[in-house]
Design a protein around this motif. Structure first.
Motif, PDB file in Angstrom:
ATOM      1  N   PHE A   1      27.564  40.810 -17.217  1.00 46.51           N
ATOM      2  CA  PHE A   1      28.118  41.998 -17.855  1.00 46.51           C
ATOM      3  C   PHE A   1      27.010  42.723 -18.607  1.00 46.51           C
ATOM      4  O   PHE A   1      26.225  42.105 -19.328  1.00 46.51           O
ATOM      5  CB  PHE A   1      29.233  41.621 -18.835  1.00 46.51           C
ATOM      6  CG  PHE A   1      30.390  40.910 -18.196  1.00 46.51           C
ATOM      7  CD1 PHE A   1      31.415  41.613 -17.597  1.00 46.51           C
ATOM      8  CD2 PHE A   1      30.442  39.521 -18.175  1.00 46.51           C
ATOM      9  CE1 PHE A   1      32.479  40.959 -16.998  1.00 46.51           C
ATOM     10  CE2 PHE A   1      31.498  38.852 -17.585  1.00 46.51           C
ATOM     11  CZ  PHE A   1      32.519  39.576 -16.987  1.00 46.51           C
TER      12      PHE A   1
ATOM     13  N   ARG B   1      29.331  36.166 -12.983  1.00 46.03           N
ATOM     14  CA  ARG B   1      28.944  37.571 -12.978  1.00 46.03           C
ATOM     15  C   ARG B   1      28.121  37.870 -14.226  1.00 46.03           C
ATOM     16  O   ARG B   1      28.038  37.061 -15.149  1.00 46.03           O
ATOM     17  CB  ARG B   1      30.172  38.475 -12.896  1.00 46.03           C
ATOM     18  CG  ARG B   1      31.124  38.377 -14.066  1.00 46.03           C
ATOM     19  CD  ARG B   1      32.456  39.031 -13.730  1.00 46.03           C
ATOM     20  NE  ARG B   1      33.176  38.260 -12.725  1.00 46.03           N
ATOM     21  CZ  ARG B   1      34.107  38.777 -11.929  1.00 46.03           C
ATOM     22  NH1 ARG B   1      34.413  40.058 -12.007  1.00 46.03           N
ATOM     23  NH2 ARG B   1      34.731  38.019 -11.042  1.00 46.03           N
TER      24      ARG B   1
ATOM     25  N   TRP C   1      37.667  38.326 -23.201  1.00 44.91           N
ATOM     26  CA  TRP C   1      37.374  38.780 -21.843  1.00 44.91           C
ATOM     27  C   TRP C   1      38.296  39.920 -21.426  1.00 44.91           C
ATOM     28  O   TRP C   1      37.904  40.794 -20.654  1.00 44.91           O
ATOM     29  CB  TRP C   1      37.479  37.610 -20.864  1.00 44.91           C
ATOM     30  CG  TRP C   1      36.430  36.567 -21.112  1.00 44.91           C
ATOM     31  CD1 TRP C   1      36.614  35.277 -21.496  1.00 44.91           C
ATOM     32  CD2 TRP C   1      35.009  36.754 -21.047  1.00 44.91           C
ATOM     33  NE1 TRP C   1      35.409  34.644 -21.669  1.00 44.91           N
ATOM     34  CE2 TRP C   1      34.405  35.524 -21.396  1.00 44.91           C
ATOM     35  CE3 TRP C   1      34.192  37.836 -20.725  1.00 44.91           C
ATOM     36  CZ2 TRP C   1      33.031  35.345 -21.431  1.00 44.91           C
ATOM     37  CZ3 TRP C   1      32.817  37.664 -20.763  1.00 44.91           C
ATOM     38  CH2 TRP C   1      32.253  36.433 -21.109  1.00 44.91           C
TER      39      TRP C   1
ATOM     40  N   LYS D   1      27.749  35.074 -17.457  1.00 46.98           N
ATOM     41  CA  LYS D   1      28.899  34.171 -17.441  1.00 46.98           C
ATOM     42  C   LYS D   1      28.930  33.431 -16.112  1.00 46.98           C
ATOM     43  O   LYS D   1      28.993  34.046 -15.047  1.00 46.98           O
ATOM     44  CB  LYS D   1      30.194  34.970 -17.627  1.00 46.98           C
ATOM     45  CG  LYS D   1      31.466  34.135 -17.644  1.00 46.98           C
ATOM     46  CD  LYS D   1      32.695  35.041 -17.727  1.00 46.98           C
ATOM     47  CE  LYS D   1      33.986  34.237 -17.751  1.00 46.98           C
ATOM     48  NZ  LYS D   1      35.182  35.101 -17.684  1.00 46.98           N
TER      49      LYS D   1
ATOM     50  N   ARG E   1      37.353  34.520 -13.432  1.00 50.39           N
ATOM     51  CA  ARG E   1      36.670  35.822 -13.418  1.00 50.39           C
ATOM     52  C   ARG E   1      35.241  35.672 -13.947  1.00 50.39           C
ATOM     53  O   ARG E   1      34.754  36.468 -14.762  1.00 50.39           O
ATOM     54  CB  ARG E   1      37.443  36.860 -14.243  1.00 50.39           C
ATOM     55  CG  ARG E   1      38.757  37.270 -13.612  1.00 50.39           C
ATOM     56  CD  ARG E   1      39.465  38.350 -14.414  1.00 50.39           C
ATOM     57  NE  ARG E   1      38.630  39.522 -14.611  1.00 50.39           N
ATOM     58  CZ  ARG E   1      38.420  40.459 -13.701  1.00 50.39           C
ATOM     59  NH1 ARG E   1      38.973  40.353 -12.499  1.00 50.39           N
ATOM     60  NH2 ARG E   1      37.663  41.502 -13.972  1.00 50.39           N
TER      61      ARG E   1
ATOM     62  N   ILE F   1      35.199  47.835 -19.183  1.00 53.17           N
ATOM     63  CA  ILE F   1      34.816  48.127 -17.797  1.00 53.17           C
ATOM     64  C   ILE F   1      35.732  49.191 -17.204  1.00 53.17           C
ATOM     65  O   ILE F   1      35.278  50.120 -16.524  1.00 53.17           O
ATOM     66  CB  ILE F   1      34.856  46.836 -16.955  1.00 53.17           C
ATOM     67  CG1 ILE F   1      33.766  45.860 -17.423  1.00 53.17           C
ATOM     68  CG2 ILE F   1      34.678  47.148 -15.468  1.00 53.17           C
ATOM     69  CD1 ILE F   1      33.841  44.499 -16.774  1.00 53.17           C
TER      70      ILE F   1
ATOM     71  N   ILE G   1      28.305  41.388  -9.770  1.00 56.85           N
ATOM     72  CA  ILE G   1      28.601  40.119  -9.101  1.00 56.85           C
ATOM     73  C   ILE G   1      27.514  39.781  -8.086  1.00 56.85           C
ATOM     74  O   ILE G   1      26.942  38.693  -8.101  1.00 56.85           O
ATOM     75  CB  ILE G   1      29.978  40.169  -8.409  1.00 56.85           C
ATOM     76  CG1 ILE G   1      31.080  40.423  -9.443  1.00 56.85           C
ATOM     77  CG2 ILE G   1      30.256  38.860  -7.666  1.00 56.85           C
ATOM     78  CD1 ILE G   1      32.476  40.538  -8.847  1.00 56.85           C
TER      79      ILE G   1
ATOM     80  N   ILE H   1      36.602  42.891 -22.672  1.00 59.34           N
ATOM     81  CA  ILE H   1      35.524  43.299 -21.767  1.00 59.34           C
ATOM     82  C   ILE H   1      36.094  44.069 -20.584  1.00 59.34           C
ATOM     83  O   ILE H   1      35.544  45.095 -20.155  1.00 59.34           O
ATOM     84  CB  ILE H   1      34.735  42.068 -21.272  1.00 59.34           C
ATOM     85  CG1 ILE H   1      34.069  41.340 -22.439  1.00 59.34           C
ATOM     86  CG2 ILE H   1      33.697  42.491 -20.233  1.00 59.34           C
ATOM     87  CD1 ILE H   1      32.962  42.089 -23.101  1.00 59.34           C
ATOM     88  N   ASP H   2      37.214  43.583 -20.045  1.00 53.68           N
ATOM     89  CA  ASP H   2      37.846  44.268 -18.911  1.00 53.68           C
ATOM     90  C   ASP H   2      38.265  45.688 -19.285  1.00 53.68           C
ATOM     91  O   ASP H   2      38.170  46.614 -18.469  1.00 53.68           O
ATOM     92  CB  ASP H   2      39.064  43.478 -18.427  1.00 53.68           C
ATOM     93  CG  ASP H   2      38.678  42.194 -17.703  1.00 53.68           C
ATOM     94  OD1 ASP H   2      37.525  42.112 -17.238  1.00 53.68           O
ATOM     95  OD2 ASP H   2      39.526  41.282 -17.611  1.00 53.68           O
TER      96      ASP H   2
ATOM     97  N   GLU I   1      29.526  47.426 -17.602  1.00 51.73           N
ATOM     98  CA  GLU I   1      29.334  47.176 -16.171  1.00 51.73           C
ATOM     99  C   GLU I   1      29.509  45.691 -15.885  1.00 51.73           C
ATOM    100  O   GLU I   1      29.189  44.835 -16.725  1.00 51.73           O
ATOM    101  CB  GLU I   1      27.928  47.599 -15.734  1.00 51.73           C
ATOM    102  CG  GLU I   1      27.630  49.078 -15.889  1.00 51.73           C
ATOM    103  CD  GLU I   1      28.158  49.903 -14.729  1.00 51.73           C
ATOM    104  OE1 GLU I   1      28.747  49.318 -13.805  1.00 51.73           O
ATOM    105  OE2 GLU I   1      27.976  51.128 -14.753  1.00 51.73           O
ATOM    106  N   SER I   2      29.996  45.395 -14.688  1.00 50.39           N
ATOM    107  CA  SER I   2      30.103  44.015 -14.224  1.00 50.39           C
ATOM    108  C   SER I   2      29.373  43.900 -12.898  1.00 50.39           C
ATOM    109  O   SER I   2      29.673  44.628 -11.951  1.00 50.39           O
ATOM    110  CB  SER I   2      31.577  43.624 -14.049  1.00 50.39           C
ATOM    111  OG  SER I   2      31.685  42.345 -13.446  1.00 50.39           O
TER     112      SER I   2
END
Length: 328
Positions: free
Chosen positions: A155, A153, A178, A216, A150, A185, A194, A181-182, A191-192
């Motif tokens: 963050f 990306r 992590w 990351k 994952r 989100i 990609i 962090i999820d 925010e994430s």
């Protein structure tokens, strides 16, 4: 090296034989059916012209050492109904043609932060597209790592005391961090990003001031962190001139695989006349630190690891490369 051997065989034997075969077939067709042969030749000529044009474009834009410079020029182009003299004069004054306005340093800061994030996303895309090569020139299956970890990306996490406590409480190991962090989100507390086409990135004007950016890549253990409160400052030409001696312009990146190709700025022009170099983005960030280091380490020390200065255009877009590195 097998691919190199195959390429040599193809260029030496296969392509010449194929070319001869095509010529023989076209000649025979022309004798038997003159009119269809004429149209066939015209079609082949058009295909070759298009293919050649695409190849030239590819070489010019992607292989040229001025690729990133050309990309920056395209972000703030000259209007067709404006003279070159007016274009250059307003550029020197700091005018952004794309947005039809002059920006203050404060306004440019928000623009530059979004563009800096876009640079990270650009780097990530090479991993998603499996375009990262090892020392032997072989492309690595990095997309699988991006999916599995994952990663690849950026963050963006608006910060407050409660959120910092939440992150520290989830620091027993990297996976827990992590997962934390999820959770943020999921509850729209982070925010994430990609891809640059992601709607949340496109719509984000980066007007918030108190947030962190976590870059990351494909390795879940290490990350780069930018604290908006003290990472980044927009400088005008006068301010930049006072610290310029402390930095060196780097044309080839040794810090990342993506930017290792030599990149240049034209030396025979006044870049200010092209709307670049009136402003600069000074960046201080923590590069390749572990998750425990990020959370546990005193932030006044954490964010002194790496210093870069990026040229900006008058619209706040960052020149990806070359950039200035602090002389240690």
């Amino acid at each position: 090296m097998l691919w190199l051997f195959v390429a040599i065989i193809t260029l030496t034997f296969v392509l010449p034989l194929l070319s001869v075969w095509i010529v023989v077939k076209v000649t025979a067709l022309a004798k038997a059916h003159p009119k269809p042969a004429k149209y066939a030749l015209i079609t082949m000529f058009i295909i070759l012209m298009v293919a050649g044009g695409l190849k030239i474009r590819d070489i010019y834009y992607e292989k040229s050492p001025y690729y990133f410079w050309n990309e920056l020029m395209r972000k703030n182009p000259k209007p067709f109904n404006v003279s070159q003299e007016e274009f250059e004069a307003k550029n020197r004054g700091g005018y952004c043609w794309r947005d039809k306005k002059y920006y203050s340093k404060e306004e440019l800061w928000h623009k530059a932060m979004k563009s800096l994030t876009g640079r990270m996303i650009y780097e990530n895309k090479f991993y998603w597209d499996n375009k990262v090569a090892n020392v032997d020139g072989e492309f690595l299956p990095t997309e699988d790592e991006c999916v599995r970890e994952r990663g690849c990306r950026v963050f963006k996490i608006p910060m407050n005391p409660d959120k910092e406590k939440f992150l520290k409480d989830n620091i027993e190991n990297e996976n827990d961090f992590w997962k934390g962090i999820d959770v943020l989100i999921k509850h729209n507390e982070a925010e994430s990003f990609i891809f640059s086409s992601d709607k949340n990135y496109v719509d984000d004007d980066f007007k918030l001031k108190n947030y962190i950016l976590i870059h990351k890549l494909n390795n879940p253990t290490y990350l780069s962190v930018y604290d908006s409160n003290n990472c980044c400052t927009v400088l005008n030409k006068s301010e930049w001139s006072l610290i310029r001696k402390n930095y060196i312009l780097k044309y080839i990146g040794i810090d990342t695989i993506v930017f290792r190709q030599e990149s240049k700025i034209p030396i025979d022009i006044n870049i200010n006349s092209w709307g670049v170099g009136n402003f600069y983005l000074s960046v201080t960030y923590s590069k390749s630190i572990s998750v425990p280091e990020f959370v546990a380490k005193d932030k006044s020390e954490t964010f002194k690891d790496s210093r870069r200065v990026y040229l900006l255009n008058n619209c706040g877009d960052v020149l990806y490369r070359p950039n200035y590195w602090w002389r240690r």
